[in-house]
Design a protein around this motif. Structure first.
Motif, PDB file in Angstrom:
ATOM      1  N   ARG A  56     -34.591  -2.074  -1.850  1.00 42.52           N
ATOM      2  CA  ARG A  56     -35.376  -1.100  -1.081  1.00 42.52           C
ATOM      3  C   ARG A  56     -36.158  -1.819   0.025  1.00 42.52           C
ATOM      4  O   ARG A  56     -36.175  -1.392   1.177  1.00 42.52           O
ATOM      5  N   LYS A  57     -36.773  -2.940  -0.367  1.00 45.67           N
ATOM      6  CA  LYS A  57     -37.578  -3.720   0.584  1.00 45.67           C
ATOM      7  C   LYS A  57     -36.710  -4.247   1.733  1.00 45.67           C
ATOM      8  O   LYS A  57     -37.076  -4.135   2.904  1.00 45.67           O
ATOM      9  N   ASN A  58     -35.535  -4.786   1.368  1.00 41.35           N
ATOM     10  CA  ASN A  58     -34.626  -5.325   2.386  1.00 41.35           C
ATOM     11  C   ASN A  58     -34.153  -4.238   3.342  1.00 41.35           C
ATOM     12  O   ASN A  58     -34.021  -4.466   4.545  1.00 41.35           O
ATOM     13  N   THR A  59     -33.880  -3.048   2.789  1.00 38.36           N
ATOM     14  CA  THR A  59     -33.414  -1.934   3.630  1.00 38.36           C
ATOM     15  C   THR A  59     -34.497  -1.542   4.629  1.00 38.36           C
ATOM     16  O   THR A  59     -34.221  -1.389   5.825  1.00 38.36           O
ATOM     17  N   ILE A  60     -35.717  -1.407   4.140  1.00 40.16           N
ATOM     18  CA  ILE A  60     -36.822  -1.018   5.025  1.00 40.16           C
ATOM     19  C   ILE A  60     -37.038  -2.091   6.111  1.00 40.16           C
ATOM     20  O   ILE A  60     -37.181  -1.764   7.297  1.00 40.16           O
ATOM     21  N   GLU A  61     -36.981  -3.350   5.682  1.00 45.33           N
ATOM     22  CA  GLU A  61     -37.159  -4.449   6.649  1.00 45.33           C
ATOM     23  C   GLU A  61     -36.072  -4.430   7.719  1.00 45.33           C
ATOM     24  O   GLU A  61     -36.341  -4.607   8.904  1.00 45.33           O
ATOM     25  N   ALA A  62     -34.809  -4.206   7.257  1.00 42.74           N
ATOM     26  CA  ALA A  62     -33.681  -4.190   8.210  1.00 42.74           C
ATOM     27  C   ALA A  62     -33.843  -3.041   9.199  1.00 42.74           C
ATOM     28  O   ALA A  62     -33.613  -3.215  10.403  1.00 42.74           O
ATOM     29  N   ILE A  63     -34.262  -1.877   8.697  1.00 37.36           N
ATOM     30  CA  ILE A  63     -34.436  -0.712   9.584  1.00 37.36           C
ATOM     31  C   ILE A  63     -35.539  -1.000  10.598  1.00 37.36           C
ATOM     32  O   ILE A  63     -35.388  -0.724  11.794  1.00 37.36           O
ATOM     33  N   LYS A  64     -36.624  -1.600  10.121  1.00 41.19           N
ATOM     34  CA  LYS A  64     -37.741  -1.905  11.029  1.00 41.19           C
ATOM     35  C   LYS A  64     -37.328  -2.928  12.089  1.00 41.19           C
ATOM     36  O   LYS A  64     -37.663  -2.812  13.257  1.00 41.19           O
ATOM     37  N   GLU A  65     -36.582  -3.932  11.640  1.00 44.18           N
ATOM     38  CA  GLU A  65     -36.190  -5.034  12.532  1.00 44.18           C
ATOM     39  C   GLU A  65     -35.150  -4.596  13.565  1.00 44.18           C
ATOM     40  O   GLU A  65     -35.266  -4.920  14.743  1.00 44.18           O
ATOM     41  N   ILE A  66     -34.152  -3.846  13.098  1.00 43.56           N
ATOM     42  CA  ILE A  66     -33.050  -3.476  14.005  1.00 43.56           C
ATOM     43  C   ILE A  66     -33.374  -2.201  14.789  1.00 43.56           C
ATOM     44  O   ILE A  66     -33.183  -2.141  15.995  1.00 43.56           O
ATOM     45  N   GLY A  67     -33.880  -1.213  14.068  1.00 41.81           N
ATOM     46  CA  GLY A  67     -34.067   0.108  14.698  1.00 41.81           C
ATOM     47  C   GLY A  67     -35.353   0.288  15.465  1.00 41.81           C
ATOM     48  O   GLY A  67     -35.485   1.237  16.233  1.00 41.81           O
ATOM     49  N   GLN A 121     -33.593   2.846  17.868  1.00 44.73           N
ATOM     50  CA  GLN A 121     -33.187   1.858  18.876  1.00 44.73           C
ATOM     51  C   GLN A 121     -31.838   1.196  18.580  1.00 44.73           C
ATOM     52  O   GLN A 121     -31.420   0.318  19.323  1.00 44.73           O
ATOM     53  N   SER A 122     -31.192   1.577  17.491  1.00 44.52           N
ATOM     54  CA  SER A 122     -29.961   0.866  17.107  1.00 44.52           C
ATOM     55  C   SER A 122     -28.725   1.460  17.768  1.00 44.52           C
ATOM     56  O   SER A 122     -28.668   2.665  18.047  1.00 44.52           O
ATOM     57  N   ASN A 123     -27.716   0.569  17.995  1.00 44.24           N
ATOM     58  CA  ASN A 123     -26.465   1.039  18.598  1.00 44.24           C
ATOM     59  C   ASN A 123     -25.497   1.489  17.501  1.00 44.24           C
ATOM     60  O   ASN A 123     -25.822   1.420  16.312  1.00 44.24           O
ATOM     61  N   GLU A 124     -24.292   1.896  17.906  1.00 41.30           N
ATOM     62  CA  GLU A 124     -23.326   2.459  16.945  1.00 41.30           C
ATOM     63  C   GLU A 124     -22.979   1.472  15.823  1.00 41.30           C
ATOM     64  O   GLU A 124     -22.912   1.859  14.647  1.00 41.30           O
ATOM     65  N   VAL A 125     -22.767   0.212  16.203  1.00 38.73           N
ATOM     66  CA  VAL A 125     -22.412  -0.815  15.203  1.00 38.73           C
ATOM     67  C   VAL A 125     -23.559  -0.990  14.208  1.00 38.73           C
ATOM     68  O   VAL A 125     -23.346  -1.020  12.985  1.00 38.73           O
ATOM     69  N   GLN A 126     -24.783  -1.082  14.739  1.00 40.40           N
ATOM     70  CA  GLN A 126     -25.953  -1.266  13.867  1.00 40.40           C
ATOM     71  C   GLN A 126     -26.182  -0.055  12.963  1.00 40.40           C
ATOM     72  O   GLN A 126     -26.583  -0.206  11.812  1.00 40.40           O
ATOM     73  N   ILE A 127     -25.912   1.146  13.513  1.00 40.43           N
ATOM     74  CA  ILE A 127     -26.074   2.365  12.692  1.00 40.43           C
ATOM     75  C   ILE A 127     -25.126   2.316  11.494  1.00 40.43           C
ATOM     76  O   ILE A 127     -25.516   2.587  10.359  1.00 40.43           O
ATOM     77  N   ASN A 128     -23.878   1.903  11.763  1.00 38.82           N
ATOM     78  CA  ASN A 128     -22.904   1.793  10.660  1.00 38.82           C
ATOM     79  C   ASN A 128     -23.366   0.761   9.635  1.00 38.82           C
ATOM     80  O   ASN A 128     -23.254   0.984   8.431  1.00 38.82           O
ATOM     81  N   ASN A 129     -23.878  -0.374  10.118  1.00 41.46           N
ATOM     82  CA  ASN A 129     -24.346  -1.422   9.194  1.00 41.46           C
ATOM     83  C   ASN A 129     -25.527  -0.940   8.365  1.00 41.46           C
ATOM     84  O   ASN A 129     -25.589  -1.171   7.158  1.00 41.46           O
ATOM     85  N   LEU A 130     -26.461  -0.263   9.039  1.00 40.65           N
ATOM     86  CA  LEU A 130     -27.641   0.242   8.319  1.00 40.65           C
ATOM     87  C   LEU A 130     -27.267   1.338   7.329  1.00 40.65           C
ATOM     88  O   LEU A 130     -27.849   1.435   6.250  1.00 40.65           O
ATOM     89  N   GLU A 131     -26.266   2.133   7.696  1.00 42.10           N
ATOM     90  CA  GLU A 131     -25.800   3.192   6.791  1.00 42.10           C
ATOM     91  C   GLU A 131     -25.251   2.559   5.504  1.00 42.10           C
ATOM     92  O   GLU A 131     -25.559   3.000   4.395  1.00 42.10           O
ATOM     93  N   ASN A 132     -24.466   1.494   5.680  1.00 37.83           N
ATOM     94  CA  ASN A 132     -23.926   0.767   4.513  1.00 37.83           C
ATOM     95  C   ASN A 132     -25.042   0.135   3.696  1.00 37.83           C
ATOM     96  O   ASN A 132     -24.999   0.133   2.465  1.00 37.83           O
ATOM     97  N   THR A 133     -26.073  -0.394   4.375  1.00 38.79           N
ATOM     98  CA  THR A 133     -27.212  -1.012   3.679  1.00 38.79           C
ATOM     99  C   THR A 133     -27.921   0.030   2.822  1.00 38.79           C
ATOM    100  O   THR A 133     -28.236  -0.210   1.658  1.00 38.79           O
ATOM    101  N   LEU A 134     -28.132   1.186   3.431  1.00 37.94           N
ATOM    102  CA  LEU A 134     -28.814   2.277   2.721  1.00 37.94           C
ATOM    103  C   LEU A 134     -27.994   2.743   1.519  1.00 37.94           C
ATOM    104  O   LEU A 134     -28.545   3.023   0.453  1.00 37.94           O
ATOM    105  N   GLU A 135     -26.683   2.779   1.688  1.00 36.81           N
ATOM    106  CA  GLU A 135     -25.815   3.203   0.579  1.00 36.81           C
ATOM    107  C   GLU A 135     -25.881   2.214  -0.579  1.00 36.81           C
ATOM    108  O   GLU A 135     -25.869   2.618  -1.746  1.00 36.81           O
TER     109      GLU A 135
END
Lengths: 367, 142
Positions: A56-67, A121-135
């Motif tokens: 959960r922590k990593n997901t939130i951090e990734a979203i904050k950092e990338i998005g 702020q994320s692009n299409e590639v990052q959205i896909n990566n974040l979607e996988n992270t969230l899953e």
């Protein structure tokens, strides 16, 4: 004859202790066994909670950092961790595949929209990566909750059998949870994962050739191989995406009016214990996992036009499939290409048109 | 959610304390057994001394093992990110330049890099991204 043997007091005390111990074991043996199992499950549950929280922590951090969101995404992520999907009713199974397909499409769209809102702020590639992270974080949350449910139920009912069943499957559950924890980081960083073996082979075959988009989230290139025309299909990379190879293969077969000599599918396959990671095996059938919708669509078209289907798989375990790609799997890509070429030479004639599908997650693999 | 977690961590704390308490009692009893063994040895009862010493040593070893095991479980509780490597090759077919560096965010297979090849000034491309697993899988002799 005395019931407690021995002449001195210490021997008599020790014998008495042995008797007491024996009687306690007769009456409370099962309770002690259960207590040991509960302790084991408790330890694993503790570890699972740690893994889930880290996820959960990593997901939130990734979203904050990338998005770079303007508001804190924590609440939205927490809400999404409990997100569920209800499968279609199967009392009348006719047409269930397309109902499931529709539900999965809706789920995917919803998840993508949520990620876009969380990480504007994320692009299409990052959205896909974040979607996988969230899953992956959702999967960890679900595993933890299910294990906790049976643990509490076992303790509440004092049922040895509930706890025993849980304790028996725990090693496999823990292995899966650790794999998802590892996957989470790979997804957040955009690293290729073991499941990307198929797209990696397809990418190696199609690299340098012009590609065009196919439904849905797939790409195709026309490549000459051994005097045949190979239509190479993979999910579009480098974002985390498995695409819908079922729709893609369906569209290409219809485009060529069924005049396809052979379909070769490349995928990562679960290895049995004792088999080596990166071993390559060959067989027959539609090599594709998931809920079965894509496999159904591919098999439907293959049957309609009587097209033979071959499969080449790269063996790996569940942990390897969702964690960063191991060197053995990366090295297996060249062996798979050799095997695919052998299949083409043996099973098709010069001038034939064939389809080669690299099935799996294209994260970290371009084309 | 936080409240629920607090309840859980309290639960874990209690059970850990409970186990530690039992282990400490066993240690005390095993020390007692060893003391009695010494006493029996002095009085000349070697059989009882040996018996008590054996029980005392086994109990103490098991207690220390359980204590260390619970400590080790606490230490092992971390998720380590594996070291991932990126292989870069020159796209010029006559140049055989190849280098390996640690993975950087944004790397992907078949990404063309802006940095030119040191040997021929040609374009460079990422050809592989992988992690190396050092430990060998156990075969169990079959």
């Amino acid at each position: 004859m005395s019931l407690i043997p021995g002449s001195d007091s210490i021997t008599q005390v020790l014998s008495l202790v042995m008797y007491v111990f024996f009687i306690v074991l007769i009456f409370y043996g099962q309770r002690i066994q259960m207590w040991v199992m509960v302790r084991e499950v408790e330890n694993s549950l503790h570890k699972l909670r740690f893994i889930k929280e880290e996820g959960r922590k990593n997901t939130i951090e990734a979203i904050k950092e990338i998005g770079k969101p303007t508001t804190d995404p924590t609440q939205r992520v927490d809400r999404y961790l409990d997100y569920f999907t209800i499968g279609p009713q199967n009392m009348d199974p006719a047409g269930i595949v397309y109902k499931l397909d529709h539900i999965l499409d809706v789920r995917d769209e919803r998840l993508k929209d949520e990620v876009k809102l969380m990480a504007p702020q994320s692009n299409e590639v990052q959205i896909n990566n974040l979607e996988n992270t969230l899953e992956a974080a959702m999967a960890l949350n679900f595993i933890y909750k299910v294990v906790r449910h049976y643990y509490i139920q076992g303790k509440k009912t004092l049922s040895l059998y509930v706890i025993m069943q849980l304790q028996m499957i725990l090693p496999m559950v823990m292995k899966e949870a650790e794999a998802y924890a590892s996957a989470l980081k790979a997804f957040a960083y955009g690293q290729p994962i073991g499941d990307g073996a198929g797209p990696l082979v397809a990418a190696k075959l199609m690299h340098g050739y012009e590609t065009r988009k196919l439904p849905k989230d797939c790409v195709m290139a026309t490549v000459p191989i051994e005097g045949r025309t190979a239509l190479i299909i993979k999910a579009e990379g480098p974002g985390g995406n498995v695409g819908k190879p079922g729709d893609a293969v369906e569209a290409v077969i219809e485009e060529y009016q069924g005049k396809i000599a052979n379909v070769i599918m490349i995928d990562a396959g679960l290895k049995l214990e004792g088999e080596m990671v990166g071993e390559v095996a060959e067989g027959i059938g539609a090599a594709i996992g998931g809920p079965g919708v894509d496999q159904y669509k591919i098999e439907d078209k293959l049957t309609k036009y009587k097209i033979p289907v071959n499969a080449v798989i790269v063996k790996e375990d569940i942990g390897d499939a969702v964690s960063p790609m191991r060197k053995e799997i990366n090295d297996a890509a060249d062996k798979v290409i050799e095997r695919v070429k052998a299949v083409i030479l043996e099973r098709t004639k010069e001038g034939d048109t064939i389809i080669i599908v690299g099935v799996g997650n294209s994260i970290g693999v371009g084309q | 959610m936080a409240q629920e977690q607090n309840q859980q961590s309290t639960g874990n704390k209690i059970s850990t304390t409970y186990v530690t308490f039992i282990v400490l009692i066993v240690i005390v009893i095993s020390i007692g057994a060893l003391f009695l063994a010494g006493n029996a040895y002095i009085t000349g009862d070697q059989l009882t001394a040996g018996f008590l010493a054996l029980i005392g040593l086994i109990a103490m070893t098991l207690s220390v093992f359980i204590l260390f095991q619970s400590r080790r479980q606490g230490v092992e509780m971390k998720i380590e990110a594996p070291k991932v490597m990126t292989t870069i090759e020159c796209t010029n077919k006559t140049c055989s330049s190849k280098s390996v560096r640690e993975y950087q965010r944004g790397d992907y297979v078949f990404k063309e890099l802006d940095v030119a090849c040191e040997k021929c000034q040609g374009k460079q491309m990422i050809t592989a991204i992988y992690k190396e697993v050092k430990e060998k899988e156990k075969t169990y002799g079959v």
